[in-house]
Design a protein around this motif. Structure first.
Motif, PDB file in Angstrom:
ATOM      1  N   MET A 216      11.766   0.060 -13.042  1.00 41.70           N
ATOM      2  CA  MET A 216      11.333   1.312 -12.425  1.00 41.70           C
ATOM      3  C   MET A 216      10.445   0.969 -11.232  1.00 41.70           C
ATOM      4  O   MET A 216       9.383   0.367 -11.405  1.00 41.70           O
ATOM      5  CB  MET A 216      10.567   2.176 -13.438  1.00 41.70           C
ATOM      6  CG  MET A 216      11.442   2.732 -14.539  1.00 41.70           C
ATOM      7  SD  MET A 216      10.582   3.903 -15.614  1.00 41.70           S
ATOM      8  CE  MET A 216       9.589   2.790 -16.611  1.00 41.70           C
ATOM      9  N   PRO A 217      10.860   1.331 -10.019  1.00 43.76           N
ATOM     10  CA  PRO A 217      10.076   1.002  -8.830  1.00 43.76           C
ATOM     11  C   PRO A 217       8.762   1.770  -8.758  1.00 43.76           C
ATOM     12  O   PRO A 217       8.469   2.647  -9.581  1.00 43.76           O
ATOM     13  CB  PRO A 217      11.009   1.388  -7.679  1.00 43.76           C
ATOM     14  CG  PRO A 217      12.379   1.415  -8.276  1.00 43.76           C
ATOM     15  CD  PRO A 217      12.174   1.881  -9.687  1.00 43.76           C
ATOM     16  N   GLU A 218       8.002   1.474  -7.730  1.00 41.46           N
ATOM     17  CA  GLU A 218       6.640   1.991  -7.568  1.00 41.46           C
ATOM     18  C   GLU A 218       6.594   3.524  -7.543  1.00 41.46           C
ATOM     19  O   GLU A 218       7.298   4.160  -6.764  1.00 41.46           O
ATOM     20  CB  GLU A 218       6.038   1.460  -6.266  1.00 41.46           C
ATOM     21  CG  GLU A 218       5.894  -0.035  -6.249  1.00 41.46           C
ATOM     22  CD  GLU A 218       5.309  -0.561  -4.944  1.00 41.46           C
ATOM     23  OE1 GLU A 218       4.757   0.230  -4.158  1.00 41.46           O
ATOM     24  OE2 GLU A 218       5.413  -1.788  -4.726  1.00 41.46           O
ATOM     25  N   GLY A 219       5.747   4.069  -8.397  1.00 39.99           N
ATOM     26  CA  GLY A 219       5.492   5.495  -8.368  1.00 39.99           C
ATOM     27  C   GLY A 219       6.623   6.363  -8.850  1.00 39.99           C
ATOM     28  O   GLY A 219       6.574   7.586  -8.675  1.00 39.99           O
ATOM     29  N   TYR A 220       7.654   5.797  -9.475  1.00 40.41           N
ATOM     30  CA  TYR A 220       8.776   6.601  -9.947  1.00 40.41           C
ATOM     31  C   TYR A 220       8.355   7.501 -11.111  1.00 40.41           C
ATOM     32  O   TYR A 220       7.652   7.072 -12.028  1.00 40.41           O
ATOM     33  CB  TYR A 220       9.919   5.704 -10.403  1.00 40.41           C
ATOM     34  CG  TYR A 220      11.024   5.534  -9.382  1.00 40.41           C
ATOM     35  CD1 TYR A 220      12.334   5.853  -9.683  1.00 40.41           C
ATOM     36  CD2 TYR A 220      10.750   5.052  -8.105  1.00 40.41           C
ATOM     37  CE1 TYR A 220      13.353   5.696  -8.754  1.00 40.41           C
ATOM     38  CE2 TYR A 220      11.750   4.891  -7.162  1.00 40.41           C
ATOM     39  CZ  TYR A 220      13.049   5.221  -7.490  1.00 40.41           C
ATOM     40  OH  TYR A 220      14.055   5.069  -6.572  1.00 40.41           O
ATOM     41  N   TRP A 221       8.784   8.743 -11.044  1.00 41.95           N
ATOM     42  CA  TRP A 221       8.636   9.652 -12.180  1.00 41.95           C
ATOM     43  C   TRP A 221       9.596   9.196 -13.290  1.00 41.95           C
ATOM     44  O   TRP A 221      10.709   8.746 -13.013  1.00 41.95           O
ATOM     45  CB  TRP A 221       9.017  11.071 -11.773  1.00 41.95           C
ATOM     46  CG  TRP A 221       8.080  11.726 -10.814  1.00 41.95           C
ATOM     47  CD1 TRP A 221       8.058  11.606  -9.452  1.00 41.95           C
ATOM     48  CD2 TRP A 221       7.022  12.648 -11.143  1.00 41.95           C
ATOM     49  NE1 TRP A 221       7.059  12.370  -8.913  1.00 41.95           N
ATOM     50  CE2 TRP A 221       6.407  13.033  -9.926  1.00 41.95           C
ATOM     51  CE3 TRP A 221       6.551  13.179 -12.348  1.00 41.95           C
ATOM     52  CZ2 TRP A 221       5.339  13.917  -9.876  1.00 41.95           C
ATOM     53  CZ3 TRP A 221       5.490  14.064 -12.302  1.00 41.95           C
ATOM     54  CH2 TRP A 221       4.889  14.429 -11.090  1.00 41.95           C
ATOM     55  N   HIS A 222       9.159   9.344 -14.545  1.00 40.73           N
ATOM     56  CA  HIS A 222      10.047   8.995 -15.649  1.00 40.73           C
ATOM     57  C   HIS A 222       9.784   9.866 -16.871  1.00 40.73           C
ATOM     58  O   HIS A 222       8.651  10.226 -17.169  1.00 40.73           O
ATOM     59  CB  HIS A 222       9.946   7.514 -16.027  1.00 40.73           C
ATOM     60  CG  HIS A 222       8.562   6.965 -16.115  1.00 40.73           C
ATOM     61  ND1 HIS A 222       7.800   6.647 -15.001  1.00 40.73           N
ATOM     62  CD2 HIS A 222       7.788   6.647 -17.184  1.00 40.73           C
ATOM     63  CE1 HIS A 222       6.629   6.167 -15.382  1.00 40.73           C
ATOM     64  NE2 HIS A 222       6.596   6.163 -16.703  1.00 40.73           N
ATOM     65  N   GLN A 223      10.880  10.225 -17.521  1.00 38.20           N
ATOM     66  CA  GLN A 223      10.837  10.983 -18.776  1.00 38.20           C
ATOM     67  C   GLN A 223      11.745  10.265 -19.765  1.00 38.20           C
ATOM     68  O   GLN A 223      12.887   9.932 -19.452  1.00 38.20           O
ATOM     69  CB  GLN A 223      11.319  12.422 -18.559  1.00 38.20           C
ATOM     70  CG  GLN A 223      11.156  13.340 -19.763  1.00 38.20           C
ATOM     71  CD  GLN A 223      12.363  13.337 -20.695  1.00 38.20           C
ATOM     72  OE1 GLN A 223      13.490  13.156 -20.255  1.00 38.20           O
ATOM     73  NE2 GLN A 223      12.130  13.535 -21.984  1.00 38.20           N
TER      74      GLN A 223
END
Length: 288
Positions: A216-223
């Protein structure tokens, strides 16, 4: 009609040069299917093994209640012995999750089961965290306070991951002075009439199974949604983009303290105010 989600790219294996060129530099997520097959953890780590080596540990648990003035983002709702928790996971669906827990510090034996991938990231070796969840349990849509680059390794079972790049923040009903989207949104089955800006958001989706790694790259939103009981480990590297480093410093040094002060002063009214602003600002920004 659902969200605009494309499958995250998958590779079996990857070299350092390929990872940096194709994913880190352009800041694109990827699932690496065989990155950790040489780890002892690949063969050993499952819920039974965790129970065997850590069953006596008291572990913090979170459920799916919305964040409110009583509980902070990273404040657990209860606790129990790991053995009791594993029994619960094996017996029935549960919303209880373990979130951001350094079990590796509590059980040093587990540190021998993994190593840090030589993939071109300067990984922080003091911050490997474990995450556990029961079948059907969800982690709400958020991004991390330090906007770090994350390698997320999954074990035991299957987990669905929905990601959005930072460019899509304007569509996600971000709550002001927080790291989360509006918690009434079900990103696995959103009501797009109630949350119309989501129609414009473009994101990614992937299901992880045992031994697979998500970058997951920098600052990616994730759920995250646990499709079956299971657990994951995350290792991170600091943000390297200048803008992200500034945002991370702001989040860590100012935002979280400001929000804590306002919680004490305003209580639930402050929380409700932020949620209302998330809707008003997002819909206004998108002329909805």
């Amino acid at each position: 009609m659902g969200l605009n989600l494309q499958q995250i790219s998958r590779v079996k294996t990857i070299t350092k040069e390929e990872f940096l060129r194709d994913y880190f530099i352009p800041q694109k997520p990827v699932v690496i299917e065989r990155l950790i097959e040489d780890w002892p953890a690949y063969q050993k780590w499952n819920l039974d093994y965790i129970n065997e080596v850590a069953g006596d540990k008291e572990v913090p648990l979170f459920d799916d209640r919305p964040i409110n003035s009583e509980f902070k983002f990273n404040e657990p709702h209860t606790s129990m012995k790991m053995s009791e928790y594993v029994d619960l996971l094996n017996k029935e669906p549960t919303n209880y999750r373990i979130f951001l827990y350094n079990l590796l510090k509590e059980v040093p034996k587990l540190r021998k089961d993994y190593k840090y991938p030589e993939i071109g990231l300067r990984l922080l070796k003091k911050m490997p965290y474990l995450f556990f969840g029961g079948g059907g349990s969800k982690v709400f849509m958020h991004y991390d306070i330090d906007l770090g680059n994350i390698l997320h390794f999954h074990f035991h079972g299957e987990k669905q991951c929905i990601l959005f790049p930072p460019s899509e923040t304007k569509y996600l009903y971000k709550v002001p002075h927080a790291l989360i989207a509006h918690q009434e949104i079900d990103f696995t089955n959103p009501d797009l009439e109630k949350w119309p800006a989501l129609k414009k958001a473009n994101g990614y989706i992937a299901n992880l199974t045992h031994g697979e790694t998500l970058y997951m790259p920098e600052g990616y939103w994730h759920q995250m949604t646990y499709l079956t009981p299971g657990f994951s480990m995350s290792i991170r590297a600091m943000a390297t983009r200048f803008g992200n480093m500034n945002k991370a410093a702001y989040n860590i040094l100012f935002m979280r303290y400001f929000d804590n002060v306002m919680r004490r002063i305003g209580g639930q009214k402050w929380m409700d105010h932020k949620n209302e602003l998330a809707i008003k600002r997002t819909n206004k920004r998108n002329s909805l």
